[in-house]
Design an enzyme around this catalytic site. Sequence first.
Site, PDB file in Angstrom:
ATOM      1  N   LYS A   6       0.855  -1.187   0.000  1.00  0.00           N
ATOM      2  CA  LYS A   6       0.000   0.000   0.000  1.00  0.00           C
ATOM      3  C   LYS A   6       0.892   1.238   0.000  1.00  0.00           C
ATOM      4  O   LYS A   6       1.531   1.564   1.000  1.00  0.00           O
ATOM      5  CB  LYS A   6      -0.933   0.012   1.206  1.00  0.00           C
ATOM      6  CG  LYS A   6      -1.895   1.197   1.174  1.00  0.00           C
ATOM      7  CD  LYS A   6      -3.031   1.009   2.155  1.00  0.00           C
ATOM      8  CE  LYS A   6      -4.143   2.025   1.931  1.00  0.00           C
ATOM      9  NZ  LYS A   6      -3.747   3.412   2.160  1.00  0.00           N
ATOM     10  N   GLU A  66      -1.139   5.261  -8.050  1.00  0.00           N
ATOM     11  CA  GLU A  66      -0.717   6.162  -6.988  1.00  0.00           C
ATOM     12  C   GLU A  66       0.485   6.993  -7.434  1.00  0.00           C
ATOM     13  O   GLU A  66       1.479   6.436  -7.902  1.00  0.00           O
ATOM     14  CB  GLU A  66      -0.338   5.308  -5.762  1.00  0.00           C
ATOM     15  CG  GLU A  66      -0.335   6.050  -4.469  1.00  0.00           C
ATOM     16  CD  GLU A  66      -1.717   6.056  -3.779  1.00  0.00           C
ATOM     17  OE1 GLU A  66      -2.730   5.730  -4.434  1.00  0.00           O
ATOM     18  OE2 GLU A  66      -1.745   6.399  -2.584  1.00  0.00           O
TER      19      GLU A  66
HETATM   20  S1  IVH Z   1      -6.733  -0.066  -4.881  1.00  0.00           S
HETATM   21  C1  IVH Z   1     -10.989   0.062  -5.084  1.00  0.00           C
HETATM   22  N1  IVH Z   1      -4.181  -0.575  -4.475  1.00  0.00           N
HETATM   23  O1  IVH Z   1      -5.071   3.605  -0.795  1.00  0.00           O
HETATM   24  C2  IVH Z   1      -9.562   0.026  -4.885  1.00  0.00           C
HETATM   25  N2  IVH Z   1      -5.081   1.435  -3.551  1.00  0.00           N
HETATM   26  O2  IVH Z   1      -7.087   3.714   1.262  1.00  0.00           O
HETATM   27  C3  IVH Z   1      -8.991   1.335  -4.501  1.00  0.00           C
HETATM   28  N3  IVH Z   1      -3.464   2.817  -2.367  1.00  0.00           N
HETATM   29  O3  IVH Z   1      -7.336   5.609  -2.598  1.00  0.00           O
HETATM   30  C4  IVH Z   1      -7.593   1.452  -4.670  1.00  0.00           C
HETATM   31  N4  IVH Z   1      -1.724   1.515  -2.686  1.00  0.00           N
HETATM   32  O4  IVH Z   1      -4.814   5.999  -2.932  1.00  0.00           O
HETATM   33  C5  IVH Z   1      -5.189   0.283  -4.250  1.00  0.00           C
HETATM   34  N5  IVH Z   1      -1.945  -1.131  -4.209  1.00  0.00           N
HETATM   35  C6  IVH Z   1      -2.956  -0.281  -3.998  1.00  0.00           C
HETATM   36  C7  IVH Z   1      -2.787   0.918  -3.269  1.00  0.00           C
HETATM   37  C8  IVH Z   1      -3.884   1.752  -3.065  1.00  0.00           C
HETATM   38  C9  IVH Z   1      -2.151   2.664  -2.164  1.00  0.00           C
HETATM   39  C10 IVH Z   1      -4.243   3.981  -1.861  1.00  0.00           C
HETATM   40  C11 IVH Z   1      -5.159   4.620  -2.883  1.00  0.00           C
HETATM   41  C12 IVH Z   1      -6.532   4.500  -2.298  1.00  0.00           C
HETATM   42  C13 IVH Z   1      -6.230   4.387  -0.845  1.00  0.00           C
HETATM   43  C14 IVH Z   1      -7.376   3.741  -0.096  1.00  0.00           C
END
Ligand code: IVH
Length: 664
Positions: A115, A172
Amino acid sequence: MSGNLSARIAALRAELKDHNYRYYTLDAPVISDAEYDVLLRELERLEAELGEPVPADSPTRIVGAPVSAVFTSRTHAIPLLSLANAFSDEEVQAFDKRLRDMLGSTSFSYIAEPKIDGLAINLRYEHGHLVVAATRGDGRSGEDVTDNVRTIADIPWKLAGDSPEVLEVRGEVYMGKGAFAALNAAQESAGDKTFANPRNAAAGSLRQLDARITAKRSLSFFAYGVGLGGKGLADTQSGLLTRLHGMGFAIQKTAVLPDTAAVLSHFAAMQAKRATMDYEIDGVVYKVNELALHDELGEVARSPRWAIAHKFPAEEVETLLLGVDFQVGRTGAITPVARLQPVAVGGVTVSNATLHNMDEIRRKDVHIGDTVIVRRAGDVIPEVARVVADKRPADAMGIDMPTACPVCGSDIVRPEDEAVARCSGGLFCTAQLKEAIRHFASRRAMDIDGLGDKLVEQLVDAGLIEHVDGLYRLNVADVAGLERMAEKSAANLIAAIKTSKQTTLARFIFALGIREVGEATAASLARFFGKLDALMQADEAALQQVPDVGPVVAQSVLDFFAQPHNREVIERLLQAGIAWPVAEHGGARPLAGHTYVLTGTLTSMPRADAKDKLEALGAKVASSVSKNTTAVFAGESAGSKLDKAQSLGVPVLTEDDLVALVNV
Ligand code: IVH
């Protein structure tokens, strides 16, 4: 046939816009003028052949790259979702159980993706060309940051290989650890504010109005999903990532895992790996790898049921509190800072941590000699979280706020209703003086190029400056005499100091460093009073008439000008030749009550100067057009604001009109 023609036209428009941007905004063209002309002529020919109305933003109609003044809002074709969080193994197991209950006997696997601690962006590609990049915003609509996003090397302007006619790619934008450290070091030595963490740095860099600044900030990008047009690109998330990589995107290292046992041991491994990674991560995202199941699972409360973010706990370590230093800020605020036995937290060695203020010290019952828990939660400024009470040695010492400033010896005072104690020494205190000079010289104040933190330190320590006005009495020999100062840089600095004398009233007021008076308030004061004298003589009632000025700000302004030494410093600054444009009408503000909007490229003066001049005459300069706008000044290649003005019936004036108006 006409379908092919339209597609070629769209592709040419997108490609020419890219070249305009490289040429005008980045100063870095990748094709010759002749090659550009060939493309432009082909577009002209095809537009004529198609025989449909040519849109106003076609490269055959506009010259140059549009100048952005504010970010336009963009509604996302498919909302950007958020992720539910899990903070424990149990919460991950509960997530897994929900999925198995919903999916019955269907088997599935997980993909684990780090993440990234950055900000989500939606990239829209048409015919393989990047056309719009927008921030996540509230999920439904975000800000158009296309120009800035184009400076990020990880984001292709044109997709490699085949791609759908319209494809949204999501991922991101982040700043790597190295770039973050370098940026903060540069900000610090230029006397600008530093960023608390890489996410703030990335967000701040992406929201620059001038894409050339973003370009210098070394932002990066990882793709992790798709929006509109993304269906059918792959059967699994891992396959999708591979496909996105093939189109030219950077993707992360991920793992496909069969069950929660594997997921949790992967989490532990990532936690250990975190410190050695090139970018900050704050957890691991688990997604169902089979994309067909995503539709089946759906979403709840704007988060997909098929994914969860497993967050790392805030990093905490134990160390010894060796002592407490009291630091003095620009306004004299005294901050207790813990001196620690150096310890590694999340890959950085920490030897200082903030204790915030005396109330916090009392609340946490901190003593010198204590074993303390230091916490670093994503933020780079670590704090003392708590004390390990049963490890307190017999000779632990209580902490008291000193009664005298550690730098200048003046009394420290703490008003009853405030948490913050302050040195009463004012500019007599060298710590406050150094901060005051840094602020005075900073970019948004007097904008003295080359006067970094180190130099301010040296100038004050060598006794060359006793007040900010001392800057204007320095000469090349004084400065060249300092350690590690070459004659050439000394001469450059003196020249920059001289240049700074021509300023605006708003900048000057801001530079004075009056408590509670930030940049916007300084501009309001300048606009309202028009002349420095009028501001200096204003009473509380007059001050409170200024938009955004309440009793606290008014009192602070009164206190500042009530100090004889502040008036003396101002007098000496004016004698040194600091000046700003004052209208010939004795301080009357002929444009008071009028609001203008500047758009397009001005050729006779920088936009900031035009704004300063209008404001000096009492006008307000707004960033968007409304029915209350007096008029819009449209320079070259004016775009949407011009359209808006026309649709609202707001008068549109030319750059010549602007010049005539400000040079009254
Ligand atoms: S998927 C529906 N994958 O985390 C899926 N998000 O807390 C939404 N983020 O808004 C995003 N790494 O800014 C996804 N590998 C990753 C991610 C990620 C960071 C962030 C992104 C999202 C936030 C949600």
